[in-house]
Structure formats: C-alpha cells, structure tokens
Design a protein around this motif. Sequence first.
Motif, PDB file in Angstrom:
ATOM      1  N   ILE A   1       0.818  -1.168   0.045  1.00  0.00           N
ATOM      2  CA  ILE A   1       0.050  -0.011   0.075  1.00  0.00           C
ATOM      3  C   ILE A   1       0.862   1.358  -0.022  1.00  0.00           C
ATOM      4  N   ILE A   2       1.912   1.288   0.703  1.00  0.00           N
ATOM      5  CA  ILE A   2       2.972   2.457   0.785  1.00  0.00           C
ATOM      6  C   ILE A   2       3.549   2.702  -0.396  1.00  0.00           C
ATOM      7  N   GLY A   3       4.070   1.408  -1.115  1.00  0.00           N
ATOM      8  CA  GLY A   3       4.652   1.587  -2.376  1.00  0.00           C
ATOM      9  C   GLY A   3       3.497   2.154  -3.514  1.00  0.00           C
ATOM     10  N   GLY A   4       2.384   1.847  -3.533  1.00  0.00           N
ATOM     11  CA  GLY A   4       1.460   2.132  -4.302  1.00  0.00           C
ATOM     12  C   GLY A   4       1.063   3.627  -4.189  1.00  0.00           C
ATOM     13  N   PHE A   5       0.941   4.070  -2.902  1.00  0.00           N
ATOM     14  CA  PHE A   5       0.761   5.470  -2.686  1.00  0.00           C
ATOM     15  C   PHE A   5       1.716   6.264  -3.199  1.00  0.00           C
ATOM     16  N   ALA A   6       3.248   6.053  -2.910  1.00  0.00           N
ATOM     17  CA  ALA A   6       4.394   6.694  -3.412  1.00  0.00           C
ATOM     18  C   ALA A   6       4.346   6.762  -5.068  1.00  0.00           C
ATOM     19  N   ALA A   7       3.971   5.761  -5.618  1.00  0.00           N
ATOM     20  CA  ALA A   7       3.997   5.529  -7.253  1.00  0.00           C
ATOM     21  C   ALA A   7       2.974   6.562  -7.641  1.00  0.00           C
ATOM     22  N   VAL A   8       1.678   6.569  -6.959  1.00  0.00           N
ATOM     23  CA  VAL A   8       0.616   7.391  -7.436  1.00  0.00           C
ATOM     24  C   VAL A   8       1.148   8.970  -7.329  1.00  0.00           C
TER      25      VAL A   8
END
Length: 446
Positions: free
Chosen positions: A54-61
């Motif tokens: 989830i953290i990685g996805g938020f950073a990518a967005v």
Amino acid sequence: MTQKPPTSQGRRCLDLTSAVAIVAASMIGAGVYTTSGFSIATADSAWTVVVLWIIGGFAAVCGAIGYAALSRRFTESGGEYLFLSKTLHPVAGVVAGWVSVLAGFTGPIALAALALDVYLVDAETSALPAGSFAALAIVAAAVLHSISVHPSARVQDVVVALKLAVLLGLVCFAATVGPSNWLGLQAADTPPFSWGETATSLLYISFSYAGFNAAIYIAGEVKDPQRNVPMAMVVGTVVVAVLYIALNAAFVLIPSRESIAGQPDVATIAARAIGGTTLETLVRWVIVVSLATSISALVMTGPRVYAKMADDGFLPRFFSFQHRVPLGAIWIQAVASIIVVFWTDLQFLLGYLSFTLMFCSALTVAMVWKQRDLDLWGSQWLPKIASAMFVLFSVMTMVVSARVNMGGTIAAFVTLAIGVGVYLLRSKSNAPDSGAKLGLERKSEE
C-alpha cells in the motif's frame, strides 16, 4: 532525395487506451509475482507485507501526479532527458538520458526477459541453454515494434486487457476463500519486527512499481498529449496499484507462510493454494504473458528517448526516427538487452536499477517545484504536495539501497559520471549548440 522524418503531429496515432496499456504493461513485470515471497520470509506478519504494498502504491501515485503535471508542459517524447534538460540544465538531461540507455530500459528488459525464461522453462522442459527464451522474447518484441507503432500498440492493448481480466479474476476468486482458510495468518513462528528488513522489503516493492511514468516516453506519438499523457499515467498507476495490493494480499494471506517464505514463484504457489493445479497453470501462463508485454512496452518506449537525444546531437543520428519508428535505436537496445541477459547477476542488477532509476525519477519530479504556474486539473498545489512526498520517499529508499547493495550503488554513480562525460564530449565537439538549445530556448509545444 532524402526522406524527412515525419513530424510529431504526423506520428500522433496512440489514443488514451493505448497510453494506459503501455503504462500498465511497463509496470506489471517480474516484481509483483516474486517480491512477496522474499518479503514474508523476514516480516513479522503477513499484514506487514500488505501494508508495504500500500505504501509503495501511494508513492507511485504521487510520482505519477508529479510527472503528469510536467507532461502537460512538455508534450514531446524524451522522458527525463527532455524534462530535466528544459527545467534544470542540459547536463542533467543528458545524464538522465544516459541512465535510460543503461538502466532505464536495457536493464529492466533483461530482468523481465530472464524472469520469463524461468517461467517458460518451468512450464515446458527445454534443452535450449538458459536465457534462450529471454533472447527470443526480446527479438520478437523488437521485430513487432520495427514494423509500425499503431498495429503493435493495438496488439499490446488486447493482450494487456486479457492479462488484467485474468488477474482480476484471480483476485475475485481469492476473495471467495473464507478467512478461516487464510493460512498466512496462522503461522506460529514469525521473526520479530525489524526496521532494516522492512525497509529492504519496501525497496524491492517500490521497484515493482517502476514504469508508472512510461507514457512520457511516447508522448510525441499520443493524440491530445496535454490531456491523454497525464491521464494515462495517473489512471494506469492507480489501476495497477489497486491490483498489486489485492494480488499480494492473496499471495501472502491464503497460502501457508512456510510454503511461500523465500520462494521466487509465490504467485503460482498461491494460485495452487486457491484453486489447485489448474489455476496454477493458468496463472503461470498469465505471468508469461505479463512479462512478454512488459518487454514489449519497454522495447517500444526506450528508443524514443534515444531518438530525442540523437535529434539534439547527444547520440549518433542512427538512433533517430527512420520513417515512423526509431529503427536503429530499437535494435541497438535489443542487442544490449540480450548481452545483459547472458552476462548479468540478478541481485546486483536489481540494486543497480533501484538506485539509478529512483535518483532520476526523484530529481525529475522535484522540478515541479521549480516550474511556475504548473497545474494539474486546475490545482497548482496537488502536483507540488504529491511531488514532495514522492521525493521524500525516494530519498529514504535510495539510502536503504546504498546500504543493501553497495556494489550496485557504486555502479550507479559510475553511470551518472559517464553521463556527465558524454555531455561534455558531445557539447564540445559534434553538438556545440545542443545544450543552449535545450536549456535556454522554450519551444512552443504541439
């Protein structure tokens, strides 16, 4: 009479659907199918792994939002090379372009091809040498994209749509497995929580999200780029992030911890736990298709950066567009990727790619703060806040990368230094006006 290459307007044949497909294909590679197996081996809980995704996805967005804002101002192909040349300094652009040549595309193509080779060899016994399927996949992608942009993009659109449908079906099927059967939650012996191990897992998970900015590399061939390129990056990244989180929740919560800890083929193990050998076989071939489309997307996007550098005099003219495609650049990249397939070490390559790509992405996104009157969908603060969060995340990730893989970090700095040397040599010899043209002139964007 020498035929002139087509203008960017004449090359604009990709619509929003194709641009989103390129982003999705570039992102969905080897990482999503393998990373959680290594992460769960050192995590104190299966839910810790899910939170990291989830953290990685938020950073990518956040990164996609920063790139999206910049892409509204610079609507030609060229990626970080173009953005940094026009917003910071030509030397920064050339360094980023050089990183793209070595790390941005050649390395990830080889990485995806090697993973594809492993899954194909596991699926069908072969007497061919290791790496043979990887090399054949790269050659096939190069042939496809040497023909024309439009038909190859349409083939990729269909394949990506089928791949996403099957992966979504896997997620929906996994959701029918009741919580009482979630074996990943029943592990008795788990290691204590460790910040170091958690940060290392986040490093590799963040690399799995690489490719969210793929649309900027083909912006010169996208219709209505000020609308479609930003939309493709943000929509594609959000869709893939949600899919990643759901998939990896299934991967680490449903199988037993012992069956997946430290295993590279966590996706097929999870599929067998969810639906037996039939689903395992189906997922294995979906992974093969995923990796093939990832290779295809990278083979398509990378040469556009090289062509732009050639147009500005920092690479030989052989890399430029011939007719409707940068033919020379496509095949040079294909040959380079095949060389890496047969000569690389995957662990070293992963550390090298993580640091170099994160460095260039963070530097590029930071340029959002340097641009005046830059907005996205009517907001000037949305891209600024998102870019600040992405840069902070990137700096922390690079620190971890430097500690985990010192050899890859040193190689990354050597690559950056070579990029500076390329700029100095070309600006003093064959392209004396390129730096001034890139750094000082503000061409009107189509």
